[in-house]
Design a protein around this motif. Structure first.
Motif, PDB file in Angstrom:
ATOM      1  N   ASN A 246      -6.447  -0.001   9.409  1.00  0.00           N
ATOM      2  CA  ASN A 246      -7.355  -0.723  10.910  1.00  0.00           C
ATOM      3  C   ASN A 246      -5.416  -0.773  11.335  1.00  0.00           C
ATOM      4  O   ASN A 246      -4.468  -0.572  10.794  1.00  0.00           O
ATOM      5  CB  ASN A 246      -7.441  -2.505  10.767  1.00  0.00           C
ATOM      6  N   HIS A 247      -5.944  -1.308  12.936  1.00  0.00           N
ATOM      7  CA  HIS A 247      -4.269  -0.824  13.762  1.00  0.00           C
ATOM      8  C   HIS A 247      -4.113  -2.588  14.505  1.00  0.00           C
ATOM      9  O   HIS A 247      -2.944  -3.113  15.276  1.00  0.00           O
ATOM     10  CB  HIS A 247      -5.027  -0.027  15.067  1.00  0.00           C
ATOM     11  N   ASP A 248      -4.994  -3.656  14.520  1.00  0.00           N
ATOM     12  CA  ASP A 248      -4.594  -4.978  14.105  1.00  0.00           C
ATOM     13  C   ASP A 248      -3.640  -5.640  13.206  1.00  0.00           C
ATOM     14  O   ASP A 248      -4.317  -5.957  11.768  1.00  0.00           O
ATOM     15  CB  ASP A 248      -6.305  -5.668  14.167  1.00  0.00           C
ATOM     16  N   ARG A 249      -2.660  -6.345  13.967  1.00  0.00           N
ATOM     17  CA  ARG A 249      -2.254  -7.012  13.031  1.00  0.00           C
ATOM     18  C   ARG A 249      -1.959  -7.621  11.698  1.00  0.00           C
ATOM     19  O   ARG A 249      -2.244  -8.023  11.254  1.00  0.00           O
ATOM     20  CB  ARG A 249      -0.226  -7.530  14.046  1.00  0.00           C
ATOM     21  N   GLY A 250      -3.152  -8.557  12.364  1.00  0.00           N
ATOM     22  CA  GLY A 250      -4.308 -10.172  11.995  1.00  0.00           C
ATOM     23  C   GLY A 250      -4.639  -9.221  11.011  1.00  0.00           C
ATOM     24  O   GLY A 250      -4.089 -10.369   9.588  1.00  0.00           O
ATOM     25  N   GLU A 251      -5.105  -8.312  11.316  1.00  0.00           N
ATOM     26  CA  GLU A 251      -6.668  -8.218  10.083  1.00  0.00           C
ATOM     27  C   GLU A 251      -5.614  -7.367   9.104  1.00  0.00           C
ATOM     28  O   GLU A 251      -5.961  -7.307   7.819  1.00  0.00           O
ATOM     29  CB  GLU A 251      -7.105  -6.812  10.829  1.00  0.00           C
ATOM     30  N   THR A 252      -4.257  -6.678   9.355  1.00  0.00           N
ATOM     31  CA  THR A 252      -3.762  -5.298   8.299  1.00  0.00           C
ATOM     32  C   THR A 252      -3.124  -6.811   7.327  1.00  0.00           C
ATOM     33  O   THR A 252      -3.264  -6.610   6.255  1.00  0.00           O
ATOM     34  CB  THR A 252      -2.584  -5.229   9.270  1.00  0.00           C
ATOM     35  N   ASP A 253      -2.548  -8.382   8.517  1.00  0.00           N
ATOM     36  CA  ASP A 253      -1.916  -9.192   6.988  1.00  0.00           C
ATOM     37  C   ASP A 253      -2.542  -9.929   6.032  1.00  0.00           C
ATOM     38  O   ASP A 253      -2.926  -9.962   5.105  1.00  0.00           O
ATOM     39  CB  ASP A 253      -1.387  -9.949   7.806  1.00  0.00           C
ATOM     40  N   ASP A 254      -4.003  -9.912   6.351  1.00  0.00           N
ATOM     41  CA  ASP A 254      -5.656 -10.627   5.903  1.00  0.00           C
ATOM     42  C   ASP A 254      -6.210  -9.442   4.401  1.00  0.00           C
ATOM     43  O   ASP A 254      -5.544 -10.256   3.849  1.00  0.00           O
ATOM     44  CB  ASP A 254      -6.510 -10.852   6.692  1.00  0.00           C
ATOM     45  N   TYR A 255      -5.524  -7.701   5.155  1.00  0.00           N
ATOM     46  CA  TYR A 255      -6.384  -7.357   3.657  1.00  0.00           C
ATOM     47  C   TYR A 255      -5.377  -7.596   2.748  1.00  0.00           C
ATOM     48  O   TYR A 255      -5.124  -7.154   1.938  1.00  0.00           O
ATOM     49  CB  TYR A 255      -6.696  -6.181   4.721  1.00  0.00           C
TER      50      TYR A 255
ATOM     51  N   GLU B 270       7.273 -15.098  -0.503  1.00  0.00           N
ATOM     52  CA  GLU B 270       7.815 -14.578  -0.332  1.00  0.00           C
ATOM     53  C   GLU B 270       8.011 -12.877   0.138  1.00  0.00           C
ATOM     54  O   GLU B 270       8.561 -12.000   0.827  1.00  0.00           O
ATOM     55  CB  GLU B 270       9.087 -14.923  -0.339  1.00  0.00           C
ATOM     56  N   ASP B 271       7.571 -12.782  -0.917  1.00  0.00           N
ATOM     57  CA  ASP B 271       7.348 -11.106  -1.361  1.00  0.00           C
ATOM     58  C   ASP B 271       6.233 -11.000  -0.038  1.00  0.00           C
ATOM     59  O   ASP B 271       6.472  -9.030   0.332  1.00  0.00           O
ATOM     60  CB  ASP B 271       7.050 -10.262  -2.547  1.00  0.00           C
ATOM     61  N   LEU B 272       4.701 -11.363  -0.192  1.00  0.00           N
ATOM     62  CA  LEU B 272       3.723 -10.558   1.107  1.00  0.00           C
ATOM     63  C   LEU B 272       4.307 -11.587   1.996  1.00  0.00           C
ATOM     64  O   LEU B 272       4.268  -9.865   2.938  1.00  0.00           O
ATOM     65  CB  LEU B 272       2.793 -11.854   0.258  1.00  0.00           C
ATOM     66  N   GLU B 273       4.852 -11.467   2.130  1.00  0.00           N
ATOM     67  CA  GLU B 273       5.524 -12.598   3.595  1.00  0.00           C
ATOM     68  C   GLU B 273       6.410 -10.752   3.935  1.00  0.00           C
ATOM     69  O   GLU B 273       6.501 -10.661   5.232  1.00  0.00           O
ATOM     70  CB  GLU B 273       7.095 -13.599   4.106  1.00  0.00           C
ATOM     71  N   LEU B 274       7.252 -10.574   3.164  1.00  0.00           N
ATOM     72  CA  LEU B 274       8.173  -9.535   3.039  1.00  0.00           C
ATOM     73  C   LEU B 274       7.159  -8.397   3.161  1.00  0.00           C
ATOM     74  O   LEU B 274       7.429  -7.206   3.886  1.00  0.00           O
ATOM     75  CB  LEU B 274       9.177  -8.782   2.283  1.00  0.00           C
ATOM     76  N   ALA B 275       6.448  -8.096   3.032  1.00  0.00           N
ATOM     77  CA  ALA B 275       5.626  -7.041   3.068  1.00  0.00           C
ATOM     78  C   ALA B 275       5.037  -6.788   4.207  1.00  0.00           C
ATOM     79  O   ALA B 275       4.311  -5.384   4.422  1.00  0.00           O
ATOM     80  CB  ALA B 275       4.581  -6.660   1.564  1.00  0.00           C
ATOM     81  N   LYS B 276       4.319  -8.020   4.672  1.00  0.00           N
ATOM     82  CA  LYS B 276       3.503  -7.538   5.474  1.00  0.00           C
ATOM     83  C   LYS B 276       4.403  -6.470   6.755  1.00  0.00           C
ATOM     84  O   LYS B 276       4.048  -6.731   7.720  1.00  0.00           O
ATOM     85  CB  LYS B 276       3.661  -8.943   5.990  1.00  0.00           C
ATOM     86  N   MET B 277       5.861  -6.994   6.614  1.00  0.00           N
ATOM     87  CA  MET B 277       6.877  -6.628   7.873  1.00  0.00           C
ATOM     88  C   MET B 277       7.017  -5.108   8.224  1.00  0.00           C
ATOM     89  O   MET B 277       7.280  -4.418   8.420  1.00  0.00           O
ATOM     90  CB  MET B 277       8.367  -7.341   7.774  1.00  0.00           C
ATOM     91  N   LEU B 278       6.439  -4.431   6.334  1.00  0.00           N
ATOM     92  CA  LEU B 278       6.927  -3.256   5.852  1.00  0.00           C
ATOM     93  C   LEU B 278       5.665  -1.951   6.353  1.00  0.00           C
ATOM     94  O   LEU B 278       6.157  -0.839   5.905  1.00  0.00           O
ATOM     95  CB  LEU B 278       7.185  -2.894   4.560  1.00  0.00           C
ATOM     96  N   PRO B 279       4.481  -2.851   6.601  1.00  0.00           N
ATOM     97  CA  PRO B 279       3.381  -1.047   6.803  1.00  0.00           C
ATOM     98  C   PRO B 279       4.072   0.026   7.535  1.00  0.00           C
ATOM     99  O   PRO B 279       4.088  -0.466   8.838  1.00  0.00           O
ATOM    100  CB  PRO B 279       1.777  -2.084   7.252  1.00  0.00           C
TER     101      PRO B 279
END
Length: 212
Positions: free
Chosen positions: A98-107, A119-128
């Motif tokens: 998807n291209h929606d950032r919120g959907e990406t974070d949820d996925y 903290e690992d999840l939060e870091l990963a959210k910055m890197l897709p």
């Protein structure tokens, strides 16, 4: 899944070049243990085909484990169908398709890092980044042979709580082409190196000891 790098990486060969260069640089009498995670299973499989004499054992951690003489693309297509994503040749996707950032974070929170520290999840959210599948390159049935790739011992590490590459899919690959051994980390999600680092490290230590 492994993520595509710069735009200059146009083919699967480009993608695996650093690994191939490392294998080439090894002394003639030196062997290594190769580890592939997720899409990285295709990468180590190509290295096994090119350098079977330099690989002590190959370890697949919730990774695509293709078979000789069968186009690896078929395995990838089967997986994509199961997660309800149709793939065309060399198509790109974001990490959650998807291209929606919120959907990406949820996925990512629900399918990839659900058992990881916050903290690992939060870091990963910055890197897709976009994912390049190299489907056309993987469609070549001559990529892997029984004589070379098939001569290398394999071990599969099942991530038991993987919500992306689910345990049933992992077991199916194992049943089709049984490796030398199978190890299970029951509560590991898809990113086992973060959700269960100590258990994964113990797997690697045990494998290394058996090779010595």
């Amino acid at each position: 899944m492994e993520l595509a790098g710069p735009a200059a990486i146009l083919t699967l060969r480009d993608f695996v070049r650093p690994l191939m260069e490392l294998m080439t640089s090894l002394p003639q009498n030196e062997k290594v243990i190769l580890v592939g995670h997720s899409y990285g299973g295709f990468c180590i499989s190509l290295a096994m085909e090119s350098f079977p004499e330099k690989v002590e054992v190959a370890v697949y951690v919730a990774a695509f484990m293709p078979r000789p003489k069968i186009p690896p693309a078929l395995l990838l297509q089967e997986f994509l169908r199961e997660i309800k994503l149709e793939a065309s040749m060399n198509q790109k996707y974001t990490i959650d398709h998807n291209h929606d950032r919120g959907e990406t974070d949820d996925y990512m929170a629900e399918k990839l890092y659900q058992n990881c520290p916050p903290e690992d999840l939060e870091l990963a959210k910055m890197l897709p980044r976009p994912v390049k599948m190299f489907m056309e390159d993987l469609a070549d049935e001559s990529l892997l042979t029984e004589e070379r790739f098939g001569s290398v011992e394999r071990i599969f590490v099942v991530c038991g709580d993987d919500k992306l590459m689910e345990a049933d899919f992992q077991r199916r690959m194992i049943d089709r082409s049984p490796p030398k051994a199978v190890k299970l980390i029951e509560e590991a999600d898809h990113v086992a190196m973060l959700s269960k680092p100590h258990e994964l490290c113990q797997c690697f230590e045990d494998i290394a000891k058996n090779c010595s």
